[in-house]
Design an enzyme around this catalytic site. Structure first.
Site, PDB file in Angstrom:
ATOM      1  N   GLU A 138       7.854  12.217   7.791  1.00 22.98           N
ATOM      2  CA  GLU A 138       7.352  13.072   6.716  1.00 22.98           C
ATOM      3  C   GLU A 138       6.473  14.233   7.182  1.00 22.98           C
ATOM      4  O   GLU A 138       6.461  15.299   6.555  1.00 22.98           O
ATOM      5  CB  GLU A 138       6.556  12.226   5.706  1.00 22.98           C
ATOM      6  CG  GLU A 138       7.384  11.168   5.003  1.00 22.98           C
ATOM      7  CD  GLU A 138       6.547  10.292   4.083  1.00 22.98           C
ATOM      8  OE1 GLU A 138       5.598  10.813   3.457  1.00 22.98           O
ATOM      9  OE2 GLU A 138       6.828   9.077   3.998  1.00 22.98           O
ATOM     10  N   HIS A 171       7.226  10.629  -4.382  1.00 24.73           N
ATOM     11  CA  HIS A 171       7.231   9.168  -4.365  1.00 24.73           C
ATOM     12  C   HIS A 171       7.608   8.564  -5.715  1.00 24.73           C
ATOM     13  O   HIS A 171       7.628   7.330  -5.855  1.00 24.73           O
ATOM     14  CB  HIS A 171       5.840   8.635  -3.978  1.00 24.73           C
ATOM     15  CG  HIS A 171       5.449   8.897  -2.558  1.00 24.73           C
ATOM     16  ND1 HIS A 171       4.920  10.101  -2.142  1.00 24.73           N
ATOM     17  CD2 HIS A 171       5.500   8.107  -1.445  1.00 24.73           C
ATOM     18  CE1 HIS A 171       4.647  10.045  -0.836  1.00 24.73           C
ATOM     19  NE2 HIS A 171       4.992   8.862  -0.395  1.00 24.73           N
TER      20      HIS A 171
END
Length: 277
Positions: A138, A171
């Site tokens: 990420e 998310h």
């Protein structure tokens, strides 16, 4: 040969493509679990899905930075010498938060053990699985590119708040796999977003102090690893993290070390160099 037109909104394009790549991969991860595949297959696919931001950045790279080398860009994110003072300070902050949470859990929890891992082997496996399925996948896209790109237009603090919101929203599908509903789901989502925003501010501050992506990887890894080895109700655990990381972020905002977050001498970063405005 015609060159591709340079993107006008690179960060927005990056966030959009990251989600477009992530959603089907995450659905595949869910299908693998429901179909009863071995745990190692599930872990591999989960790791691959976490790299959606890196995949998106790689796809868009030539349109964001025409004429530049992707490999060289990645190397440049690690070329600055690590500052021990920066690495030590942020590590101690997160260790202190971890110890505080352990104190809260040990006083309030009724579980037999306050740790989720019962052996060194399980702990080591979790550490590297977490590293591969989170920070390494990420940080290049979200911090190495998006944070720095936003800082060309906004102060690092404002850039971190904007990015933290979208990083949190990325998310979103994970939130609905927790099993929580009603008020518990709302609490989980709220505390999760506070944690994400606070952590993004902390990463922005320390990353700008050192300009080496290892800093953001260490912060991200420590956050995920510490929260993953504590045996506690997830909502309560996220709540502890939210308030403690928020306190750390607010403290950094107040101190504003070397004016890396905001101020009359806002630090904007272009190609790894500081420009004072």
């Amino acid at each position: 040969m015609n060159r591709e037109k340079k993107l006008n909104k690179p960060v927005a394009s990056f966030i959009l493509l990251t989600n477009i790549i992530f959603w089907p991969l995450f659905l595949l991860v869910g299908a693998i679990r429901m179909l009863g595949f071995p745990a190692w297959v599930f872990d591999i696919m989960l790791c691959i899905s976490a790299w959606s931001s890196t995949f998106a950045f790689g796809v868009l790279f030539k349109r964001i930075y025409p004429g530049q080398s992707f490999i060289q860009f990645v190397k440049d994110k690690f070329k600055n010498k690590l500052k021990f003072s920066v690495l030590f300070t942020v590590s101690m902050i997160q260790v202190f938060i971890f110890l505080l949470i352990l104190f809260f859990v040990s006083n309030n929890s009724e579980v037999d053990s306050i740790f989720t891992k019962s052996s060194w082997g399980m702990l080591i496996y979790f550490f590297f699985k977490n590293l591969l399925s989170g920070p390494l996948g990420e940080e290049l896209g979200w911090r190495g590119f998006a944070q720095i790109e936003l800082q060309k237009k906004y102060s690092p603090l404002k850039a971190a708040i904007i990015l933290g919101f979208w990083w949190g929203m990325w998310h979103l599908p994970i939130w609905f796999t927790t099993g929580y509903t009603g008020i518990d789901l709302i609490k989980y989502m709220l505390f999760f977003m506070i944690s994400i925003l606070s952590t993004t501010i902390i990463i922005a501050a320390f990353y700008n102090l050192n300009q080496n992506l290892i800093i953001s990887i260490v912060i991200h890894q420590s956050f995920n690893f510490f929260i993953g080895i504590i045996n506690e109700n997830l909502v309560d655990l996220i709540m502890y993290n939210a308030f403690l990381y928020l306190a750390a972020a607010v403290l950094l905002i107040v101190i504003n070390p070397k004016k890396v977050l905001y101020g009359k001498e806002d630090t904007n970063i272009n190609n790894g160099k500081h420009y004072m405005s």
